[in-house]
Design a protein around this motif. Structure first.
Motif, PDB file in Angstrom:
ATOM      1  N   GLY A   2     -30.292   0.061 -28.103  1.00 57.26           N
ATOM      2  CA  GLY A   2     -29.325  -0.887 -27.571  1.00 57.26           C
ATOM      3  C   GLY A   2     -29.074  -0.719 -26.089  1.00 57.26           C
ATOM      4  N   ASN A   3     -28.804   0.515 -25.649  1.00 61.23           N
ATOM      5  CA  ASN A   3     -28.490   0.693 -24.232  1.00 61.23           C
ATOM      6  C   ASN A   3     -29.736   0.813 -23.362  1.00 61.23           C
ATOM      7  OD1 ASN A   3     -29.223   3.482 -24.301  1.00 61.23           O
ATOM      8  ND2 ASN A   3     -27.143   4.094 -24.826  1.00 61.23           N
ATOM      9  N   ARG A   4     -30.907   0.954 -23.995  1.00 56.14           N
ATOM     10  CA  ARG A   4     -32.165   0.859 -23.241  1.00 56.14           C
ATOM     11  C   ARG A   4     -32.471  -0.590 -22.900  1.00 56.14           C
ATOM     12  NH1 ARG A   4     -37.341  -0.278 -25.047  1.00 56.14           N
ATOM     13  NH2 ARG A   4     -36.849   0.229 -27.226  1.00 56.14           N
ATOM     14  N   LEU A   5     -32.315  -1.469 -23.865  1.00 54.18           N
ATOM     15  CA  LEU A   5     -32.660  -2.876 -23.651  1.00 54.18           C
ATOM     16  C   LEU A   5     -31.561  -3.639 -22.929  1.00 54.18           C
ATOM     17  CD1 LEU A   5     -34.277  -3.683 -27.111  1.00 54.18           C
ATOM     18  CD2 LEU A   5     -35.454  -3.192 -24.957  1.00 54.18           C
ATOM     19  N   ASN A   6     -30.319  -3.330 -23.215  1.00 55.61           N
ATOM     20  CA  ASN A   6     -29.188  -4.122 -22.709  1.00 55.61           C
ATOM     21  C   ASN A   6     -28.326  -3.401 -21.685  1.00 55.61           C
ATOM     22  OD1 ASN A   6     -29.884  -6.171 -24.650  1.00 55.61           O
ATOM     23  ND2 ASN A   6     -28.892  -4.918 -26.212  1.00 55.61           N
ATOM     24  N   GLY A   7     -28.630  -2.158 -21.388  1.00 48.00           N
ATOM     25  CA  GLY A   7     -27.850  -1.389 -20.449  1.00 48.00           C
ATOM     26  C   GLY A   7     -26.601  -0.817 -21.103  1.00 48.00           C
ATOM     27  N   PRO A   8     -25.874  -0.003 -20.377  1.00 47.55           N
ATOM     28  CA  PRO A   8     -26.034   0.285 -18.953  1.00 47.55           C
ATOM     29  C   PRO A   8     -26.985   1.420 -18.618  1.00 47.55           C
ATOM     30  CG  PRO A   8     -24.076   1.374 -19.770  1.00 47.55           C
ATOM     31  CD  PRO A   8     -24.653   0.613 -20.942  1.00 47.55           C
ATOM     32  N   VAL A   9     -27.679   1.968 -19.621  1.00 55.56           N
ATOM     33  CA  VAL A   9     -28.558   3.107 -19.359  1.00 55.56           C
ATOM     34  C   VAL A   9     -29.908   2.645 -18.811  1.00 55.56           C
ATOM     35  CG1 VAL A   9     -29.764   5.062 -20.396  1.00 55.56           C
ATOM     36  CG2 VAL A   9     -27.418   4.564 -21.066  1.00 55.56           C
ATOM     37  N   TYR A  10     -30.625   1.862 -19.583  1.00 60.88           N
ATOM     38  CA  TYR A  10     -31.948   1.314 -19.265  1.00 60.88           C
ATOM     39  C   TYR A  10     -33.059   2.367 -19.272  1.00 60.88           C
ATOM     40  CZ  TYR A  10     -29.392  -2.886 -17.887  1.00 60.88           C
ATOM     41  OH  TYR A  10     -28.576  -3.985 -17.875  1.00 60.88           O
ATOM     42  N   SER A  11     -32.903   3.426 -18.496  1.00 58.28           N
ATOM     43  CA  SER A  11     -33.985   4.405 -18.369  1.00 58.28           C
ATOM     44  C   SER A  11     -33.471   5.664 -17.698  1.00 58.28           C
ATOM     45  CB  SER A  11     -35.132   3.835 -17.524  1.00 58.28           C
ATOM     46  OG  SER A  11     -34.703   3.649 -16.180  1.00 58.28           O
ATOM     47  N   MET A  12     -34.259   6.728 -17.785  1.00 55.49           N
ATOM     48  CA  MET A  12     -33.921   7.942 -17.045  1.00 55.49           C
ATOM     49  C   MET A  12     -33.922   7.669 -15.546  1.00 55.49           C
ATOM     50  SD  MET A  12     -33.111  11.096 -16.664  1.00 55.49           S
ATOM     51  CE  MET A  12     -33.376  12.101 -18.132  1.00 55.49           C
ATOM     52  N   ALA A  13     -34.911   6.898 -15.060  1.00 54.24           N
ATOM     53  CA  ALA A  13     -34.971   6.609 -13.622  1.00 54.24           C
ATOM     54  C   ALA A  13     -33.705   5.902 -13.152  1.00 54.24           C
ATOM     55  CB  ALA A  13     -36.203   5.765 -13.309  1.00 54.24           C
ATOM     56  N   ASN A  14     -33.181   4.984 -13.968  1.00 52.49           N
ATOM     57  CA  ASN A  14     -31.954   4.280 -13.612  1.00 52.49           C
ATOM     58  C   ASN A  14     -30.777   5.247 -13.511  1.00 52.49           C
ATOM     59  OD1 ASN A  14     -29.334   2.707 -14.608  1.00 52.49           O
ATOM     60  ND2 ASN A  14     -30.698   1.209 -13.666  1.00 52.49           N
ATOM     61  N   VAL A  15     -30.678   6.164 -14.458  1.00 52.71           N
ATOM     62  CA  VAL A  15     -29.583   7.139 -14.441  1.00 52.71           C
ATOM     63  C   VAL A  15     -29.720   8.069 -13.231  1.00 52.71           C
ATOM     64  CG1 VAL A  15     -28.518   9.070 -15.680  1.00 52.71           C
ATOM     65  CG2 VAL A  15     -29.216   7.017 -16.932  1.00 52.71           C
ATOM     66  N   LEU A  16     -30.928   8.522 -12.932  1.00 53.96           N
ATOM     67  CA  LEU A  16     -31.125   9.379 -11.765  1.00 53.96           C
ATOM     68  C   LEU A  16     -30.751   8.647 -10.479  1.00 53.96           C
ATOM     69  CD1 LEU A  16     -34.524  11.110 -12.650  1.00 53.96           C
ATOM     70  CD2 LEU A  16     -32.211  12.036 -12.908  1.00 53.96           C
ATOM     71  N   SER A  17     -31.057   7.353 -10.417  1.00 53.97           N
ATOM     72  CA  SER A  17     -30.715   6.569  -9.228  1.00 53.97           C
ATOM     73  C   SER A  17     -29.211   6.565  -8.979  1.00 53.97           C
ATOM     74  CB  SER A  17     -31.227   5.129  -9.384  1.00 53.97           C
ATOM     75  OG  SER A  17     -32.636   5.091  -9.487  1.00 53.97           O
ATOM     76  N   LYS A  18     -28.421   6.628 -10.037  1.00 54.04           N
ATOM     77  CA  LYS A  18     -26.969   6.641  -9.890  1.00 54.04           C
ATOM     78  C   LYS A  18     -26.497   7.909  -9.192  1.00 54.04           C
ATOM     79  CE  LYS A  18     -26.513   3.553 -13.803  1.00 54.04           C
ATOM     80  NZ  LYS A  18     -26.186   3.336 -15.225  1.00 54.04           N
ATOM     81  N   PHE A  19     -27.230   8.990  -9.363  1.00 53.01           N
ATOM     82  CA  PHE A  19     -26.842  10.230  -8.694  1.00 53.01           C
ATOM     83  C   PHE A  19     -27.236  10.227  -7.226  1.00 53.01           C
ATOM     84  CE2 PHE A  19     -25.940  11.156 -12.981  1.00 53.01           C
ATOM     85  CZ  PHE A  19     -24.882  12.043 -12.922  1.00 53.01           C
ATOM     86  N   LEU A  20     -28.286   9.521  -6.880  1.00 50.39           N
ATOM     87  CA  LEU A  20     -28.564   9.306  -5.458  1.00 50.39           C
ATOM     88  C   LEU A  20     -27.436   8.494  -4.835  1.00 50.39           C
ATOM     89  CD1 LEU A  20     -32.381   8.471  -5.294  1.00 50.39           C
ATOM     90  CD2 LEU A  20     -31.255  10.707  -5.250  1.00 50.39           C
ATOM     91  N   GLU A  21     -26.970   7.473  -5.545  1.00 53.56           N
ATOM     92  CA  GLU A  21     -25.872   6.644  -5.051  1.00 53.56           C
ATOM     93  C   GLU A  21     -24.600   7.466  -4.880  1.00 53.56           C
ATOM     94  OE1 GLU A  21     -23.129   3.639  -4.067  1.00 53.56           O
ATOM     95  OE2 GLU A  21     -25.280   3.879  -3.751  1.00 53.56           O
ATOM     96  N   LEU A  22     -24.412   8.477  -5.703  1.00 51.05           N
ATOM     97  CA  LEU A  22     -23.232   9.335  -5.603  1.00 51.05           C
ATOM     98  C   LEU A  22     -23.335  10.340  -4.457  1.00 51.05           C
ATOM     99  CD1 LEU A  22     -22.699   9.981  -9.411  1.00 51.05           C
ATOM    100  CD2 LEU A  22     -21.023   8.893  -7.887  1.00 51.05           C
ATOM    101  N   GLY A  23     -24.495  10.379  -3.802  1.00 46.65           N
ATOM    102  CA  GLY A  23     -24.655  11.264  -2.654  1.00 46.65           C
ATOM    103  C   GLY A  23     -25.391  12.551  -2.930  1.00 46.65           C
ATOM    104  N   TYR A  24     -25.933  12.706  -4.133  1.00 49.75           N
ATOM    105  CA  TYR A  24     -26.761  13.871  -4.419  1.00 49.75           C
ATOM    106  C   TYR A  24     -28.145  13.669  -3.811  1.00 49.75           C
ATOM    107  CZ  TYR A  24     -23.302  15.613  -7.769  1.00 49.75           C
ATOM    108  OH  TYR A  24     -22.154  16.104  -8.343  1.00 49.75           O
TER     109      TYR A  24
END
Length: 386
Positions: free
Chosen positions: A287-309
C-alpha cells in the motif's frame, strides 16, 4: 559470469573506484588511477570495451556505489493484508540487497516466510513476531494466549540464521486491553532466546514512559520519529528523559517510516537535540509503496538529505550501521574477497516533492535514485547486462 570490471564509480566520500568481480566475488577494489594490470596478471583499465577476458562497464557520470542497502523494517509476506508485499518488489528492484521482515510472521508461519526468502533474489532475514499468529490480524497482541513461549523458542532454534530478533508491536490498536504485558513477555523471551527486541511504538495506551524503560542495549525502537501524541518528544520538541536515558544505555533508534510513523517536524526536533537515527528503514509494504508516502528506500533517504544530513552519513545508516547491528559486517563494506553486494545510485539536483506520514509536503533540491544492484553473480540494472 566470468570477470567484470566496473569503472568510474563514486563512493560517498567522493573517491572514484574501479571494481573487479569474478564469478560473484569482489576480487579487486582500487581507487581510480591505480594500475589494475596485476589483476590476474592481465588487463589495462584504460583500454575500454572488453579486453583480456574482462567485460568492462563504464558507469554513467555521477553514479555512486555503496555496499548493498539494508532495510531493517519491511513487511514481505504477501498473504497478510494490508501489511505485506513481494520480497523482490521491496528489495532488489529498489536497489536494496538485504531486507529484514519486521514481525510479519510469528511461529505459525515463519517457516513459510523463510522458504519464500530462499526463492527470492533479495537476501531476506526476519524478526519473529512474539505472537504466534503474526500479522494475520493487526491486534495480534490483544490476547496473551497467542504468545506461545514454547513455539517462539522452537522457531528460534529451527531458524538461527534467519531470525535476527523478536518483534513486539506495542501500541493501542495492537495490544488493546493487554496493555504493557506483551512487552513484559517479550522481555522474558528475549532473555530466554538471547535475541534483542524490535519494539514498535505508537498510540497510547500503554504510555511511552512505560514502554521505553523496559528496553535494553541493542534493542530497537522503531518509528521513533513519529508525530503521534504518544511520541518521544514533548510539545516543545524536547526529548523525553526516557529517550535520552535509552540512548545512553545503547538502545538502537530506527526510523521505520511507514504510512503513519515519520514526521518532518519530529525529525527536525530530534536532529536539533542530537538524537540521530542509527538506521533508516522504510516499513514498506504494498500500500505505501504504490500510494505513498514511503514509495521506496531511495525516497526515504532523500528525506534525510532534505533534513540536512550529509550523503555519506545517510547511506551509512542503511549499510554499515545496519550490518553492524545484524552482526554481519561484511554486508556493510566493499572489500576484496567478499561476495559482491553492491547498490548503484545517483543524486539528482532537481526539485522533488517529498511527503511525510503527517501529510506535510516539502520541496527538496536533491533526490536519491536507485539505479541497480549486484548480489553475488547477479546484476540488476538497466545499465549493466549480466
Amino acid at each position: 559470469m566470468g570477470r567484470r570490471l566496473l569503472r568510474n564509480l563514486r563512493q560517498t566520500d567522493g573517491r572514484l573506484i574501479d571494481l573487479v568481480i569474478t564469478d560473484g566475488i569482489l576480487t579487486e577494489v582500487r581507487v581510480q588511477g591505480e594500475d589494475l594490470s596485476d589483476v590476474h596478471g592481465e588487463g589495462n583499465p584504460d583500454s575500454g570495451g572488453c579486453f583480456d577476458g574482462f567485460d568492462v562497464w563504464e558507469a554513467p557520470a555521477g553514479t555512486y556505489v555503496s555496499s548493498g542497502w539494508i532495510d531493517m523494517h519491511v513487511h514481505a509476506f504477501p498473504e497478510f493484508d494490508p501489511y505485506g508485499d513481494e520480497i523482490d518488489e521491496i528489495g532488489i528492484k529498489q536497489g536494496v540487497t538485504t531486507i529484514v521482515d519486521a514481525g510479519s510472521c510469528g511461529a505459525d508461519r515463519i517457516a513459510d516466510l523463510e522458504a519464500s526468502g530462499r526463492k527470492a533474489d533479495t537476501r531476506l532475514l526476519a524478526f519473529l513476531n512474539i505472537s504466534q499468529i503474526g500479522l494475520k490480524r493487526i491486534d495480534e497482541l490483544s490476547d496473551m494466549s497467542w504468545i506461545n513461549r514454547d513455539k517462539v523458542v522452537q522457531a528460534v532454534r529451527d531458524y538461527p540464521d534467519f531470525i535476527v530478533g523478536l518483534k513486539a508491536r506495542i501500541s493501542r490498536s495492537v495490544v488493546k486491553e493487554s496493555g504493557i504485558q506483551p512487552l513484559v513477555a517479550a522481555r522474558e523471551l528475549s532473555e530466554q532466546t538471547g535475541l534483542s527486541l524490535m519494539v514498535h511504538i505508537g498510540s497510547a495506551p500503554p504510555d511511552i514512559r512505560e514502554v521505553v524503560p523496559l528496553l535494553q542495549r541493542k534493542d530497537i525502537i522503531t518509528h521513533y520519529l513519529n508525530g503521534k501524541a504518544n511520541n518521544l518528544f514533548d510539545a516543545d520538541g524536547n526529548p523525553l528523559d526516557v529517550l535520552t536515558d535509552a540512548v545512553r544505555r545503547g538502545v538502537h533508534l530506527d526510523v521505520g517510516h511507514g504510512t503513519a510513523s515519520f514526521s518532518f517536524s519530529t525529525a527536525e526536533a530530534a536532529k536539533r537535540h542530537g538524537i540521530h537515527p542509527d538506521t533508516i528503514s522504510t516499513d514498506i509494504y504494498r500500500g505505501n509503496r504504490l500510494n505513498g508516502p514511503v514509495y521506496s528506500m531511495a525516497n526515504v533517504l532523500s528525506k534525510f538529505l532534505e533534513l540536512g544530513y550529509g550523503l555519506e552519513e545517510t547511506v551509512r545508516r542503511v549499510t554499515v550501521n545496519a550490518a553492524d547491528w545484524l552482526g554481519r559486517p561484511e554486508l556493510g563494506r566493499i572489500q576484496a574477497g567478499d561476495s559482491a553486494n553492491l547498490t548503484f545510485f545517483t543524486v539528482a539536483d532537481e526539485a522533488t516533492e517529498l511527503v511525510d506520514s503527517e501529510g506535510e509536503r516539502r520541496t527538496s533540491n536533491r533526490r536519491i535514485e536507485a539505479k541497480g544492484a549486484v548480489v553475488g553473480d547477479k546484476f540488476f540494472s538497466s545499465e549493466i547486462r549480466a
